[in-house]
Motif scaffolding. Structure first.
Motif, PDB file in Angstrom:
ATOM      1  N   GLY A 142       0.788  -1.445  -0.118  1.00  0.00           N
ATOM      2  CA  GLY A 142       0.165   0.134  -0.037  1.00  0.00           C
ATOM      3  C   GLY A 142       0.826   0.675  -0.220  1.00  0.00           C
ATOM      4  O   GLY A 142       1.936   1.323  -0.951  1.00  0.00           O
ATOM      5  N   GLU A 143       0.248   1.724   0.979  1.00  0.00           N
ATOM      6  CA  GLU A 143       0.719   3.248   0.952  1.00  0.00           C
ATOM      7  C   GLU A 143       2.495   3.728   1.337  1.00  0.00           C
ATOM      8  O   GLU A 143       4.186   3.860   1.147  1.00  0.00           O
ATOM      9  CB  GLU A 143       0.596   4.285   1.909  1.00  0.00           C
ATOM     10  CG  GLU A 143       1.186   5.648   2.211  1.00  0.00           C
ATOM     11  CD  GLU A 143       0.592   6.899   3.196  1.00  0.00           C
ATOM     12  OE1 GLU A 143       0.848   7.469   2.971  1.00  0.00           O
ATOM     13  OE2 GLU A 143      -0.719   5.888   3.699  1.00  0.00           O
ATOM     14  N   ARG A 144       2.891   2.483   2.310  1.00  0.00           N
ATOM     15  CA  ARG A 144       3.955   2.093   2.591  1.00  0.00           C
ATOM     16  C   ARG A 144       4.873   1.627   1.785  1.00  0.00           C
ATOM     17  O   ARG A 144       5.962   1.626   1.230  1.00  0.00           O
ATOM     18  CB  ARG A 144       4.468   1.193   3.902  1.00  0.00           C
ATOM     19  CG  ARG A 144       4.145   1.918   4.835  1.00  0.00           C
ATOM     20  CD  ARG A 144       4.391   3.329   5.690  1.00  0.00           C
ATOM     21  NE  ARG A 144       5.392   2.727   6.244  1.00  0.00           N
ATOM     22  CZ  ARG A 144       6.684   2.718   7.319  1.00  0.00           C
ATOM     23  NH1 ARG A 144       5.801   2.134   8.243  1.00  0.00           N
ATOM     24  NH2 ARG A 144       7.739   2.510   7.564  1.00  0.00           N
ATOM     25  N   GLY A 145       4.547   0.618   0.767  1.00  0.00           N
ATOM     26  CA  GLY A 145       5.228  -0.106   0.417  1.00  0.00           C
ATOM     27  C   GLY A 145       5.395   0.964  -0.499  1.00  0.00           C
ATOM     28  O   GLY A 145       6.564   0.925  -1.984  1.00  0.00           O
ATOM     29  N   ILE A 171       9.123   1.907  -2.534  1.00  0.00           N
ATOM     30  CA  ILE A 171       9.453   2.166  -3.970  1.00  0.00           C
ATOM     31  C   ILE A 171      10.307   3.704  -3.867  1.00  0.00           C
ATOM     32  O   ILE A 171      11.758   3.636  -4.484  1.00  0.00           O
ATOM     33  CB  ILE A 171       8.636   2.554  -4.530  1.00  0.00           C
ATOM     34  CG1 ILE A 171       7.886   1.236  -4.521  1.00  0.00           C
ATOM     35  CG2 ILE A 171       9.244   2.909  -6.380  1.00  0.00           C
ATOM     36  CD1 ILE A 171       6.541   0.875  -5.345  1.00  0.00           C
ATOM     37  N   MET A 172      10.215   4.661  -3.335  1.00  0.00           N
ATOM     38  CA  MET A 172      10.840   5.531  -3.471  1.00  0.00           C
ATOM     39  C   MET A 172      12.230   6.101  -3.391  1.00  0.00           C
ATOM     40  O   MET A 172      13.352   6.230  -3.265  1.00  0.00           O
ATOM     41  CB  MET A 172      10.184   7.318  -3.410  1.00  0.00           C
ATOM     42  CG  MET A 172       8.463   7.179  -3.847  1.00  0.00           C
ATOM     43  SD  MET A 172       9.042   7.489  -5.104  1.00  0.00           S
ATOM     44  CE  MET A 172       9.701   9.348  -5.117  1.00  0.00           C
ATOM     45  N   ALA A 173      12.543   5.845  -1.957  1.00  0.00           N
ATOM     46  CA  ALA A 173      13.939   5.418  -1.240  1.00  0.00           C
ATOM     47  C   ALA A 173      14.508   4.825  -1.615  1.00  0.00           C
ATOM     48  O   ALA A 173      15.584   4.854  -1.679  1.00  0.00           O
ATOM     49  CB  ALA A 173      13.162   4.618   0.236  1.00  0.00           C
ATOM     50  N   LEU A 174      13.960   3.471  -2.185  1.00  0.00           N
ATOM     51  CA  LEU A 174      14.556   2.420  -3.011  1.00  0.00           C
ATOM     52  C   LEU A 174      16.154   3.062  -4.211  1.00  0.00           C
ATOM     53  O   LEU A 174      16.370   3.351  -4.144  1.00  0.00           O
ATOM     54  CB  LEU A 174      13.831   1.182  -3.521  1.00  0.00           C
ATOM     55  CG  LEU A 174      14.450   0.247  -4.674  1.00  0.00           C
ATOM     56  CD1 LEU A 174      15.682  -0.347  -3.902  1.00  0.00           C
ATOM     57  CD2 LEU A 174      13.630  -0.710  -5.094  1.00  0.00           C
ATOM     58  N   ALA A 175      13.826   3.914  -4.795  1.00  0.00           N
ATOM     59  CA  ALA A 175      15.112   4.882  -5.779  1.00  0.00           C
ATOM     60  C   ALA A 175      15.954   5.797  -5.328  1.00  0.00           C
ATOM     61  O   ALA A 175      16.916   6.030  -6.180  1.00  0.00           O
ATOM     62  CB  ALA A 175      13.674   5.458  -6.656  1.00  0.00           C
ATOM     63  N   GLY A 176      15.979   6.635  -4.616  1.00  0.00           N
ATOM     64  CA  GLY A 176      16.696   7.285  -3.557  1.00  0.00           C
ATOM     65  C   GLY A 176      18.669   7.170  -3.838  1.00  0.00           C
ATOM     66  O   GLY A 176      19.484   7.295  -4.002  1.00  0.00           O
TER      67      GLY A 176
END
Length: 259
Positions: free
Chosen positions: A18-21, A25-30
């Protein structure tokens, strides 16, 4: 196929998490962006040792604060992770330098295609690169261990804030004992599992046990696995001290930890 697997991963993370997922994803991209620019800066001649500190702090900050927010648990885990990396930096550097395990290993050097098509004179300090790889290979496991310990100790304290420091320390070590076994096994299978093809090749070539045990290719994989396991073990007491310090002095509720 890589694109397909990536899309499947993103779909499952959003569907299940959900939102945490999506935040993950954004943290992984960072983190990928941080590593991407680290490689570019290293190739441009920027000191790799400074990159370890800067990029390591950036990955820790992004992984902890962006995904979990700025709170007592994440601050303690952030401090613990940085302390562990600083504590182990010198041993990792010394061991890597002393063993001469940096650079291409024996199997890579023996590959004619590699030596023919690729220029090995890249003007980069391979010792610094090897240290960078070793430190970053342990970073994810250390972050997970530190956050698990700090979260558990803090949650115990919030439900029973009459506990003294000794009791909270005991709780932290109990949590550490529960998670450290699975963490070490994860590191073991992550590194050795990816080397099965390599070991199969070595077996078919009938290398002697003496050559294998003294080889650079074996040490490079095993050393990273051992560095990761040691870092996770060190992270347990360091995380306990950091979360207790946070509870005692920086807790936003202003509750004091009993002596």
């Amino acid at each position: 196929m890589i694109l397909f697997l990536t899309l499947v991963l993103l779909f499952l993370m959003i569907t299940i998490g959900g939102e945490r997922g999506a935040v993950s994803i954004m943290a992984l991209a960072g983190n990928i962006i941080i590593l991407f620019f680290s490689v570019i800066l290293m190739s441009a001649g920027f000191p790799a040792l400074l990159l370890i500190l800067a990029a390591g702090a950036g990955v820790c900050y992004n992984s902890l604060f962006y995904q979990n927010g700025n709170n007592v648990k994440t601050r303690a885990a952030f401090l613990a992770t940085l302390f562990v990396m600083l504590i182990l930096f010198i041993p990792i550097f010394a061991i890597t330098w002393r063993t001469g395990s940096y650079g291409l290993n024996e199997l890579q050097i023996s590959e004619e295609d590699f030596m023919y098509y690729y220029n090995t004179d890249i003007s980069i300090n391979m010792l610094h690169v090897a240290v960078f790889v070793s430190v970053f290979s342990t970073l994810g496991a250390v972050i997970d261990t530190a956050l698990s310990v700090t979260s558990s100790v803090y949650e115990v304290w919030t439900h029973k804030n009459s506990l003294v420091e000794k009791e909270l320390t005991s709780t932290g070590y109990q949590v550490g004992k529960e998670i450290i076994g699975t963490t070490v096994n994860t590191l073991l299978f992550a590194y050795l599992g990816g080397s099965i093809l390599l070991f199969s090749y070595v077996q078919t070539q009938k290398y002697s046990l003496e050559i294998i045990l003294n080889s650079r290719f074996l040490f490079q994989d095993v050393a990273i696995m051992l560095f990761g396991a040691i870092a996770c073990l060190v992270a347990v007491p360091v995380s306990i001290k950091c979360i207790i310090w946070q509870i005692r002095y920086i807790n936003p509720d202003k509750k004091q930890l009993n002596a």
